[in-house]
Scaffold this motif. Structure first.
Motif, PDB file in Angstrom:
ATOM      1  N   LYS A 164       0.819  -1.211   0.000  1.00  0.00           N
ATOM      2  CA  LYS A 164       0.000   0.000   0.000  1.00  0.00           C
ATOM      3  C   LYS A 164       0.858   1.268   0.000  1.00  0.00           C
ATOM      4  N   CYS A 165       2.172   1.113   0.171  1.00  0.00           N
ATOM      5  CA  CYS A 165       3.067   2.262   0.229  1.00  0.00           C
ATOM      6  C   CYS A 165       3.437   2.756  -1.170  1.00  0.00           C
ATOM      7  N   ASP A 166       3.829   4.016  -1.240  1.00  0.00           N
ATOM      8  CA  ASP A 166       4.318   4.575  -2.503  1.00  0.00           C
ATOM      9  C   ASP A 166       5.792   4.243  -2.720  1.00  0.00           C
ATOM     10  N   TYR A 167       6.560   4.264  -1.632  1.00  0.00           N
ATOM     11  CA  TYR A 167       7.995   3.967  -1.709  1.00  0.00           C
ATOM     12  C   TYR A 167       8.412   3.143  -0.503  1.00  0.00           C
ATOM     13  N   LEU A 168       9.393   2.272  -0.723  1.00  0.00           N
ATOM     14  CA  LEU A 168      10.020   1.544   0.362  1.00  0.00           C
ATOM     15  C   LEU A 168      11.501   1.910   0.389  1.00  0.00           C
ATOM     16  N   LEU A 169      11.962   2.414   1.513  1.00  0.00           N
ATOM     17  CA  LEU A 169      13.371   2.737   1.679  1.00  0.00           C
ATOM     18  C   LEU A 169      14.076   1.489   2.200  1.00  0.00           C
ATOM     19  N   VAL A 170      15.155   1.078   1.532  1.00  0.00           N
ATOM     20  CA  VAL A 170      15.841  -0.159   1.895  1.00  0.00           C
ATOM     21  C   VAL A 170      17.316   0.128   2.182  1.00  0.00           C
ATOM     22  N   PRO A 171      17.922  -0.584   3.147  1.00  0.00           N
ATOM     23  CA  PRO A 171      19.324  -0.345   3.472  1.00  0.00           C
ATOM     24  C   PRO A 171      20.302  -1.025   2.532  1.00  0.00           C
ATOM     25  N   SER A 172      19.808  -1.953   1.681  1.00  0.00           N
ATOM     26  CA  SER A 172      20.706  -2.656   0.771  1.00  0.00           C
ATOM     27  C   SER A 172      19.917  -3.224  -0.399  1.00  0.00           C
ATOM     28  N   TYR A 173      20.642  -3.537  -1.490  1.00  0.00           N
ATOM     29  CA  TYR A 173      20.001  -4.176  -2.639  1.00  0.00           C
ATOM     30  C   TYR A 173      19.501  -5.570  -2.269  1.00  0.00           C
ATOM     31  N   GLY A 174      20.201  -6.221  -1.323  1.00  0.00           N
ATOM     32  CA  GLY A 174      19.769  -7.542  -0.887  1.00  0.00           C
ATOM     33  C   GLY A 174      18.380  -7.518  -0.283  1.00  0.00           C
ATOM     34  N   VAL A 175      18.090  -6.492   0.524  1.00  0.00           N
ATOM     35  CA  VAL A 175      16.757  -6.351   1.113  1.00  0.00           C
ATOM     36  C   VAL A 175      15.729  -6.097   0.016  1.00  0.00           C
ATOM     37  N   ALA A 176      16.085  -5.279  -0.971  1.00  0.00           N
ATOM     38  CA  ALA A 176      15.171  -5.020  -2.091  1.00  0.00           C
ATOM     39  C   ALA A 176      14.813  -6.313  -2.809  1.00  0.00           C
ATOM     40  N   GLN A 177      15.800  -7.167  -3.037  1.00  0.00           N
ATOM     41  CA  GLN A 177      15.563  -8.438  -3.716  1.00  0.00           C
ATOM     42  C   GLN A 177      14.708  -9.362  -2.853  1.00  0.00           C
ATOM     43  N   GLU A 178      14.934  -9.352  -1.556  1.00  0.00           N
ATOM     44  CA  GLU A 178      14.128 -10.155  -0.643  1.00  0.00           C
ATOM     45  C   GLU A 178      12.661  -9.731  -0.711  1.00  0.00           C
ATOM     46  N   LEU A 180      11.135  -8.192  -3.257  1.00  0.00           N
ATOM     47  CA  LEU A 180      10.601  -8.601  -4.560  1.00  0.00           C
ATOM     48  C   LEU A 180      10.248 -10.082  -4.565  1.00  0.00           C
ATOM     49  N   GLY A 181      11.096 -10.875  -3.902  1.00  0.00           N
ATOM     50  CA  GLY A 181      10.841 -12.310  -3.827  1.00  0.00           C
ATOM     51  C   GLY A 181       9.572 -12.641  -3.069  1.00  0.00           C
ATOM     52  N   ARG A 182       9.129 -11.721  -2.231  1.00  0.00           N
ATOM     53  CA  ARG A 182       7.876 -11.900  -1.478  1.00  0.00           C
ATOM     54  C   ARG A 182       6.719 -11.148  -2.139  1.00  0.00           C
ATOM     55  N   ASN A 183       6.920 -10.721  -3.387  1.00  0.00           N
ATOM     56  CA  ASN A 183       5.886 -10.006  -4.151  1.00  0.00           C
ATOM     57  C   ASN A 183       5.462  -8.696  -3.486  1.00  0.00           C
ATOM     58  N   ILE A 184       6.439  -7.998  -2.933  1.00  0.00           N
ATOM     59  CA  ILE A 184       6.219  -6.660  -2.388  1.00  0.00           C
ATOM     60  C   ILE A 184       6.803  -5.683  -3.405  1.00  0.00           C
ATOM     61  N   HIS A 185       5.939  -4.949  -4.113  1.00  0.00           N
ATOM     62  CA  HIS A 185       6.323  -4.308  -5.369  1.00  0.00           C
ATOM     63  C   HIS A 185       6.530  -2.797  -5.382  1.00  0.00           C
ATOM     64  N   PRO A 186       6.192  -2.015  -4.356  1.00  0.00           N
ATOM     65  CA  PRO A 186       6.425  -0.568  -4.472  1.00  0.00           C
ATOM     66  C   PRO A 186       7.878  -0.242  -4.808  1.00  0.00           C
ATOM     67  N   GLU A 187       8.078   0.936  -5.395  1.00  0.00           N
ATOM     68  CA  GLU A 187       9.428   1.338  -5.790  1.00  0.00           C
ATOM     69  C   GLU A 187      10.364   1.346  -4.578  1.00  0.00           C
ATOM     70  N   LYS A 188      11.552   0.745  -4.760  1.00  0.00           N
ATOM     71  CA  LYS A 188      12.536   0.672  -3.686  1.00  0.00           C
ATOM     72  C   LYS A 188      13.573   1.781  -3.879  1.00  0.00           C
ATOM     73  N   VAL A 189      13.901   2.457  -2.795  1.00  0.00           N
ATOM     74  CA  VAL A 189      14.908   3.517  -2.814  1.00  0.00           C
ATOM     75  C   VAL A 189      16.019   3.125  -1.837  1.00  0.00           C
ATOM     76  N   LEU A 190      17.250   3.028  -2.330  1.00  0.00           N
ATOM     77  CA  LEU A 190      18.365   2.627  -1.486  1.00  0.00           C
ATOM     78  C   LEU A 190      18.791   3.783  -0.584  1.00  0.00           C
ATOM     79  N   VAL A 191      18.723   3.560   0.726  1.00  0.00           N
ATOM     80  CA  VAL A 191      19.197   4.532   1.714  1.00  0.00           C
ATOM     81  C   VAL A 191      20.123   3.759   2.651  1.00  0.00           C
ATOM     82  N   SER A 192      21.402   3.760   2.324  1.00  0.00           N
ATOM     83  CA  SER A 192      22.374   2.987   3.097  1.00  0.00           C
ATOM     84  C   SER A 192      22.583   3.603   4.478  1.00  0.00           C
ATOM     85  N   LEU A 193      22.851   2.745   5.442  1.00  0.00           N
ATOM     86  CA  LEU A 193      23.110   3.211   6.796  1.00  0.00           C
ATOM     87  C   LEU A 193      24.600   3.457   7.001  1.00  0.00           C
ATOM     88  N   GLY A 194      24.925   4.250   7.994  1.00  0.00           N
ATOM     89  CA  GLY A 194      26.318   4.532   8.321  1.00  0.00           C
ATOM     90  C   GLY A 194      26.429   4.962   9.765  1.00  0.00           C
TER      91      GLY A 194
END
Length: 324
Positions: A164-178, A180-194
């Motif tokens: 239901k979200c417009d964007y999902l902020l993810v800490p890594s590409y691996g999380v984005a792929q995870e 997608l694998g669960r059919n969670i489709h909103p646009e992913k934006v990489l926001v790395s932690l530091g």
């Protein structure tokens, strides 16, 4: 920038100060900077039976009452879409930090409002701090069958809410792929932690010796350290068992647990030569005493505690989970 020209940002979090975990640390680091660009309101738990309104970071914090039900030491917030709806109405951007009761209620309220022309401008964003179905399976783990059921249920609920979200902020590409694998489709934006390299610095030899002395260790002790919440998903019994084996051959090895929580997770396994600090506001003086850092978690996305240890120049041993 004048206050009236700032966009209104509503942040919801099911865990908040004085609790200390990855989400609260994350918010401590980013919210003060965001106040320069946004007019912020935060919805959070009160950790009591009362609703509380206060100021933190110079912004308004509305704290909702919590129930007696707890998961991993965090009580469930008494939130419904109706209770959060008035705050969502005022926002331009709604940012949730989990699909727990408060986050889920906020997602439902925002999605319902966005069906009306007046509120279509609202952007709904979530930051993926954890793989929640994986986290839940370890926190409530009892049997293999129950674990499988919990993963399926939590995965279904996360798919329902996060889609239901417009964007999902993810800490890594691996999380984005995870996702997608669960059919969670909103646009992913990489926001790395530091971490802040000006705070988490490599101690001098003298500083390390002084830190060990203050923590009650001898200068020749080899201190193995862990920093974080003591809870089932952190897998501290494995660390404790490994420590016990090492102690049989190397008597100068000591164990330092920086954090608090379900201490029986480790005291049931460790026999001697260990220290548990409980919650500490500033972990740096404790990390300065550590020679080897261990993060034995079953599940992580990006471990801030591990990054902090690395920034302090400490060799790390971690399980093969998450992204660094």
């Amino acid at each position: 920038m004048a206050r009236e020209n700032k966009k209104k940002l509503l942040i919801t979090t099911d865990t908040f100060a004085p609790k200390k975990d990855g989400i609260t640390t994350f918010l401590d680091n980013v919210v003060p900077d965001l106040t320069h660009a946004f007019d912020i309101t935060i919805l959070a738990p009160s950790y009591s039976t009362k609703k509380v309104v206060e100021k933190k970071y110079g912004v308004e914090v509305i704290r909702f009452p919590v129930s007696t039900f707890e998961l991993a030491g965090c009580p469930a917030v008494k939130a419904t879409p109706g209770r959060v709806r008035p705050y969502v109405k005022k926002a331009d951007i709604v940012w949730v930090n989990s699909a727990a009761p408060l986050g889920a209620s906020t997602i439902m309220a925002a999605k319902a409002l966005k069906k009306k022309k007046k509120y279509r401008h609202i952007k709904l964003v979530a930051y993926m701090h954890s793989i929640e179905w994986d986290l839940l399976s370890h926190v409530v783990l009892r049997t293999k069958r129950l674990k499988t059921y919990l993963i399926k249920l939590a995965s279904f609920l996360c798919k329902y809410f996060y889609n239901k979200c417009d964007y999902l902020l993810v800490p890594s590409y691996g999380v984005a792929q995870e996702l997608l694998g669960r059919n969670i489709h909103p646009e992913k934006v990489l926001v790395s932690l530091g971490v802040d390299g000006d705070i988490f610095t490599v101690p001098t030899k003298k500083q390390k010796l002084e830190a060990k002395k203050k923590r009650g260790f001898h200068k020749d002790d080899l201190v193995i350290g862990y920093c974080g919440r003591i809870s089932p998903e952190k897998n501290l019994p494995t660390l404790a068992k490994a420590f016990n084996k090492l102690r049989r051959q190397h008597k100068n090895i000591k164990l330092l647990i920086i954090g608090g929580g379900a201490e029986e997770e480790i005291t049931d396994f460790v026999k001697d030569e260990y220290k548990i600090t409980g919650f500490v506001k500033d972990v740096v003086p404790y990390l300065d005493a550590v020679d080897i850092f261990v993060m034995p978690s079953f599940t992580e996305t990006t471990s801030l505690a591990t990054m902090e240890a690395m920034s302090c120049g400490i060799p790390v041993v971690v399980t093969r989970v998450g992204h660094m």
